[in-house]
Design an enzyme around this catalytic site. Sequence first.
Site, PDB file in Angstrom:
ATOM      1  N   THR A  14       0.718  -1.220  -0.050  1.00 59.94           N
ATOM      2  CA  THR A  14       0.032   0.586   0.255  1.00 59.94           C
ATOM      3  C   THR A  14       0.757   1.135  -0.164  1.00 59.94           C
ATOM      4  O   THR A  14       2.158   1.172   0.905  1.00 59.94           O
ATOM      5  CB  THR A  14      -0.815  -0.169   1.458  1.00 59.94           C
ATOM      6  OG1 THR A  14      -1.598   1.384   1.758  1.00 59.94           O
ATOM      7  CG2 THR A  14      -0.315  -0.531   2.087  1.00 59.94           C
ATOM      8  N   ASP A  15      -0.356   2.183  -0.601  1.00 59.41           N
ATOM      9  CA  ASP A  15       1.154   3.811  -0.347  1.00 59.41           C
ATOM     10  C   ASP A  15       1.097   4.120   1.259  1.00 59.41           C
ATOM     11  O   ASP A  15       1.801   4.881   1.633  1.00 59.41           O
ATOM     12  CB  ASP A  15       0.590   4.436  -1.277  1.00 59.41           C
ATOM     13  CG  ASP A  15      -1.132   4.922  -1.209  1.00 59.41           C
ATOM     14  OD1 ASP A  15      -1.593   4.037  -0.309  1.00 59.41           O
ATOM     15  OD2 ASP A  15      -1.569   5.974  -1.901  1.00 59.41           O
ATOM     16  N   GLU A  16      -0.459   3.475   2.139  1.00 63.05           N
ATOM     17  CA  GLU A  16       0.562   4.293   3.440  1.00 63.05           C
ATOM     18  C   GLU A  16       2.061   3.839   4.331  1.00 63.05           C
ATOM     19  O   GLU A  16       2.136   4.662   4.782  1.00 63.05           O
ATOM     20  CB  GLU A  16      -1.005   3.140   4.064  1.00 63.05           C
ATOM     21  CG  GLU A  16      -2.047   4.071   3.332  1.00 63.05           C
ATOM     22  CD  GLU A  16      -3.580   3.900   4.954  1.00 63.05           C
ATOM     23  OE1 GLU A  16      -3.327   3.194   5.605  1.00 63.05           O
ATOM     24  OE2 GLU A  16      -4.677   3.371   3.826  1.00 63.05           O
ATOM     25  N   TYR A  32      -1.689  -0.609  10.919  1.00 67.11           N
ATOM     26  CA  TYR A  32      -2.748  -1.040   9.660  1.00 67.11           C
ATOM     27  C   TYR A  32      -1.096  -0.967   9.173  1.00 67.11           C
ATOM     28  O   TYR A  32       0.312  -1.576   7.878  1.00 67.11           O
ATOM     29  CB  TYR A  32      -3.920  -0.716   8.950  1.00 67.11           C
ATOM     30  CG  TYR A  32      -4.055  -1.242   7.874  1.00 67.11           C
ATOM     31  CD1 TYR A  32      -3.866  -2.213   7.080  1.00 67.11           C
ATOM     32  CD2 TYR A  32      -3.157  -0.059   6.419  1.00 67.11           C
ATOM     33  CE1 TYR A  32      -3.544  -2.534   5.682  1.00 67.11           C
ATOM     34  CE2 TYR A  32      -2.978  -0.651   4.895  1.00 67.11           C
ATOM     35  CZ  TYR A  32      -3.602  -1.811   4.409  1.00 67.11           C
ATOM     36  OH  TYR A  32      -3.489  -2.193   3.590  1.00 67.11           O
ATOM     37  N   LYS A  63       2.311  -3.602   7.024  1.00 63.14           N
ATOM     38  CA  LYS A  63       1.817  -2.854   6.131  1.00 63.14           C
ATOM     39  C   LYS A  63       3.610  -3.147   5.707  1.00 63.14           C
ATOM     40  O   LYS A  63       4.579  -3.613   4.378  1.00 63.14           O
ATOM     41  CB  LYS A  63       1.856  -2.772   4.955  1.00 63.14           C
ATOM     42  CG  LYS A  63       0.285  -2.859   4.999  1.00 63.14           C
ATOM     43  CD  LYS A  63      -0.418  -4.858   4.556  1.00 63.14           C
ATOM     44  CE  LYS A  63      -0.456  -4.499   2.752  1.00 63.14           C
ATOM     45  NZ  LYS A  63      -0.462  -6.153   1.956  1.00 63.14           N
TER      46      LYS A  63
HETATM   47  P1  NAD Z   1      -9.898  -7.302   1.730  1.00 64.64           P
HETATM   48  O1  NAD Z   1      -9.690  -6.949   3.693  1.00 64.64           O
HETATM   49  O2  NAD Z   1     -11.030  -7.416   1.280  1.00 64.64           O
HETATM   50  O3  NAD Z   1      -9.160  -9.048   1.543  1.00 64.64           O
HETATM   51  C1  NAD Z   1      -8.544  -9.881   2.232  1.00 64.64           C
HETATM   52  C2  NAD Z   1      -8.915 -10.459   2.158  1.00 64.64           C
HETATM   53  O4  NAD Z   1      -7.735 -11.684   2.956  1.00 64.64           O
HETATM   54  C3  NAD Z   1      -9.645 -11.567   2.972  1.00 64.64           C
HETATM   55  O5  NAD Z   1     -10.530 -11.946   2.352  1.00 64.64           O
HETATM   56  C4  NAD Z   1      -9.511 -12.332   4.494  1.00 64.64           C
HETATM   57  O6  NAD Z   1     -10.699 -13.362   4.313  1.00 64.64           O
HETATM   58  C5  NAD Z   1      -8.062 -12.369   4.112  1.00 64.64           C
HETATM   59  N1  NAD Z   1      -8.051 -13.267   4.728  1.00 64.64           N
HETATM   60  C6  NAD Z   1      -7.295 -11.784   6.308  1.00 64.64           C
HETATM   61  N2  NAD Z   1      -6.333 -12.695   6.955  1.00 64.64           N
HETATM   62  C7  NAD Z   1      -5.922 -14.286   6.506  1.00 64.64           C
HETATM   63  C8  NAD Z   1      -5.329 -15.297   7.403  1.00 64.64           C
HETATM   64  N3  NAD Z   1      -4.915 -14.533   8.163  1.00 64.64           N
HETATM   65  N4  NAD Z   1      -5.389 -15.921   6.147  1.00 64.64           N
HETATM   66  C9  NAD Z   1      -5.769 -16.482   4.786  1.00 64.64           C
HETATM   67  N5  NAD Z   1      -6.396 -15.118   5.015  1.00 64.64           N
HETATM   68  C10 NAD Z   1      -6.941 -14.028   4.883  1.00 64.64           C
HETATM   69  O7  NAD Z   1      -8.437  -6.174   1.661  1.00 64.64           O
HETATM   70  P2  NAD Z   1      -8.348  -5.505   0.384  1.00 64.64           P
HETATM   71  O8  NAD Z   1      -8.669  -4.545   0.234  1.00 64.64           O
HETATM   72  O9  NAD Z   1      -8.936  -6.371  -1.358  1.00 64.64           O
HETATM   73  O10 NAD Z   1      -6.653  -5.745   0.228  1.00 64.64           O
HETATM   74  C11 NAD Z   1      -5.837  -6.870  -0.424  1.00 64.64           C
HETATM   75  C12 NAD Z   1      -4.595  -6.249  -0.217  1.00 64.64           C
HETATM   76  O11 NAD Z   1      -4.097  -5.591  -0.962  1.00 64.64           O
HETATM   77  C13 NAD Z   1      -4.171  -6.339   1.296  1.00 64.64           C
HETATM   78  O12 NAD Z   1      -2.939  -6.893   1.117  1.00 64.64           O
HETATM   79  C14 NAD Z   1      -3.553  -4.471   1.323  1.00 64.64           C
HETATM   80  O13 NAD Z   1      -3.199  -4.210   2.215  1.00 64.64           O
HETATM   81  C15 NAD Z   1      -3.357  -4.277  -0.145  1.00 64.64           C
HETATM   82  N6  NAD Z   1      -3.916  -3.034  -0.369  1.00 64.64           N
HETATM   83  C16 NAD Z   1      -5.440  -2.889  -0.534  1.00 64.64           C
HETATM   84  C17 NAD Z   1      -5.740  -1.321  -0.992  1.00 64.64           C
HETATM   85  C18 NAD Z   1      -7.061  -0.790  -0.679  1.00 64.64           C
HETATM   86  O14 NAD Z   1      -7.335  -0.093  -0.927  1.00 64.64           O
HETATM   87  N7  NAD Z   1      -8.417  -1.757  -0.747  1.00 64.64           N
HETATM   88  C19 NAD Z   1      -4.755  -0.859  -1.345  1.00 64.64           C
HETATM   89  C20 NAD Z   1      -3.706  -0.947  -1.356  1.00 64.64           C
HETATM   90  C21 NAD Z   1      -3.125  -2.347  -1.048  1.00 64.64           C
HETATM   91  O1  DAU Z   2      -3.767   3.932   0.148  1.00 60.52           O
HETATM   92  C1  DAU Z   2      -4.266   2.684   0.235  1.00 60.52           C
HETATM   93  C2  DAU Z   2      -4.971   2.285   1.176  1.00 60.52           C
HETATM   94  O2  DAU Z   2      -6.586   2.381   1.386  1.00 60.52           O
HETATM   95  C3  DAU Z   2      -5.237   0.664   1.816  1.00 60.52           C
HETATM   96  O3  DAU Z   2      -4.007   0.208   1.782  1.00 60.52           O
HETATM   97  C4  DAU Z   2      -6.214   0.047   2.645  1.00 60.52           C
HETATM   98  O4  DAU Z   2      -6.260  -1.030   2.822  1.00 60.52           O
HETATM   99  C5  DAU Z   2      -7.570   1.214   2.347  1.00 60.52           C
HETATM  100  O5  DAU Z   2      -8.633   0.299   4.139  1.00 60.52           O
HETATM  101  C6  DAU Z   2      -7.578   2.236   2.478  1.00 60.52           C
HETATM  102  O6  DAU Z   2      -7.366   3.022   3.469  1.00 60.52           O
HETATM  103  P1  DAU Z   2      -7.945   4.677   3.622  1.00 60.52           P
HETATM  104  O7  DAU Z   2      -7.910   4.381   5.607  1.00 60.52           O
HETATM  105  O8  DAU Z   2      -7.388   5.345   3.215  1.00 60.52           O
HETATM  106  O9  DAU Z   2      -9.913   4.249   3.404  1.00 60.52           O
HETATM  107  P2  DAU Z   2     -11.359   4.257   3.712  1.00 60.52           P
HETATM  108  O10 DAU Z   2     -11.822   3.735   3.098  1.00 60.52           O
HETATM  109  O11 DAU Z   2     -10.915   3.967   4.915  1.00 60.52           O
HETATM  110  O12 DAU Z   2     -10.663   5.993   3.894  1.00 60.52           O
HETATM  111  C7  DAU Z   2     -11.121   6.636   3.226  1.00 60.52           C
HETATM  112  C8  DAU Z   2     -10.772   7.724   3.497  1.00 60.52           C
HETATM  113  O13 DAU Z   2     -12.207   8.298   3.809  1.00 60.52           O
HETATM  114  C9  DAU Z   2      -9.645   8.599   4.623  1.00 60.52           C
HETATM  115  O14 DAU Z   2      -9.438   9.965   4.450  1.00 60.52           O
HETATM  116  C10 DAU Z   2     -11.436   7.848   5.926  1.00 60.52           C
HETATM  117  C11 DAU Z   2     -12.440   8.290   5.543  1.00 60.52           C
HETATM  118  N1  DAU Z   2     -13.251   8.483   6.193  1.00 60.52           N
HETATM  119  C12 DAU Z   2     -13.704   6.852   5.597  1.00 60.52           C
HETATM  120  C13 DAU Z   2     -14.175   5.803   6.527  1.00 60.52           C
HETATM  121  C14 DAU Z   2     -14.885   4.480   6.561  1.00 60.52           C
HETATM  122  C15 DAU Z   2     -14.316   8.917   6.826  1.00 60.52           C
HETATM  123  O15 DAU Z   2     -14.429   9.805   6.520  1.00 60.52           O
HETATM  124  N2  DAU Z   2     -15.455   8.106   7.488  1.00 60.52           N
HETATM  125  C16 DAU Z   2     -15.073   6.944   7.074  1.00 60.52           C
HETATM  126  O16 DAU Z   2     -17.031   6.030   7.403  1.00 60.52           O
END
Ligand code: NAD
Ligand code: DAU
Length: 356
Positions: free
Chosen positions: A138-140, A163, A167
């Site tokens: 992630t970019d985080e 988180y 990562k």
């Molecule tokens: P998600 O939470 O939707 O899915 C995570 C999956 O991992 C789920 O299916 C869960 O059951 C499985 N999982 C969790 N713990 C586990 C374990 N101990 N063993 C096996 N499986 C397990 O997540 P996502 O949003 O699809 O993100 C997927 C990946 O991409 C993550 O590594 C996240 O850090 C990364 N990522 C997400 C975003 C985003 O915006 N969602 C952005 C950048 C990177």
């Molecule tokens: O940048 C990549 C990341 O983006 C991934 O690595 C993470 O897995 C993914 O969850 C996401 O993280 P964020 O914290 O940015 O996503 P989230 O959707 O939780 O929040 C987006 C923005 O909105 C953040 O600034 C917090 C704000 N927010 C979020 C929620 C859930 C609100 O204001 N209200 C809310 O209820």
Amino acid sequence: MPISHGQNHTVLITGGAGFIGSHVVRKMVMAYPGYLIVNLDKLTYAGNLENLKDVENYPNYRFIKGDIADGYFINDLFSNWNFDGVIHLAAESHVDRSIEEPLEFVKTNVLGTVNLLNASIQNWKKNYERKRFYHISTDEVYGSLGDTGFFSEKTSYKPNSPYSASKASSDHFVRSYGETYGLPYVISNCSNNYGPYQFPEKLIPLFINNIIQNKPLPVYGNGKNTRDWLFVEDHANAIDLVYHKGINKESYNIGGFNERQNIDLVKLLCSLMDKRLFRNEGESEKLITFVKDRPGHDLRYAIDATKINKKLGWKSSVTLEEGLEMTIDWYLANDDWLNHVNSGEYQDYYKMRYKQ
Ligand code: NAD
Ligand code: DAU
């Protein structure tokens, strides 16, 4: 070294029942009929096998339920399957949950990743030809930007939430296995994804779900935090490309050059939802409620995706407006999926489909 396409290539995808993972599984199963795609997922609250109904019967797809934090299980799995590549997405992914339960994030994101790394080096026994370990990150990990600038692959890590710290740690472990044991790896660091099948705890699907049900839209702080949004299928395409063409030991930033302040994004979403639901313009906006800020809330993320564009030819294919419209249409057309998530029924699907 890019790894060649070919038959008899077995890929382990972890976290394939989650949001991004399910798009990656679908893409790989459909695009590479000669590959065997093994989806390993613990099916936490975030895992939903209904995400994969359309590919679950493909001959080149297998599902295995299991926990990456269980080292014995992972070692057995690797000796039984002989994987050629690993695309590792399994993680605890929600920042708010990491503030409540940091240890769960250490277990899955750090220990789980190290278990996969250990099993890879033990199983591949230094025979790394056509092998690849790909960590989806992630970019985080880069922390927060001020009002200007972008994260590049050279930006130093400065994670601010449990988180992102987990990562960042797993990225460092992957890199260290490359240096110490010669493991062939690639890493990509992506911005905020949105699109079909995203669990309604993240901003966009949560707010779509709440607007449908006329519930409040809780905007954290003053709503000025900024995120860089990417349509999930664009991310899946980038992952496919990095897996096959990425240079060993390199990392790639993935993002759509689509920054928005949260409040502007939420207002855009409200206006699109009003149109789709035939509500008066401004009706959904009335649901916006400013609430207490997230602790350690990063101000701004913005990805410089020049490297992946120049080196691998990838760029995002849709604007934020187009992607949001597709996403809203998908959630409205798939009310069964959303209802099953809201009711908890989606968690019965594994038993129904695999345990009869
Ligand atoms: P998600 O939470 O939707 O899915 C995570 C999956 O991992 C789920 O299916 C869960 O059951 C499985 N999982 C969790 N713990 C586990 C374990 N101990 N063993 C096996 N499986 C397990 O997540 P996502 O949003 O699809 O993100 C997927 C990946 O991409 C993550 O590594 C996240 O850090 C990364 N990522 C997400 C975003 C985003 O915006 N969602 C952005 C950048 C990177
Ligand atoms: O940048 C990549 C990341 O983006 C991934 O690595 C993470 O897995 C993914 O969850 C996401 O993280 P964020 O914290 O940015 O996503 P989230 O959707 O939780 O929040 C987006 C923005 O909105 C953040 O600034 C917090 C704000 N927010 C979020 C929620 C859930 C609100 O204001 N209200 C809310 O209820």
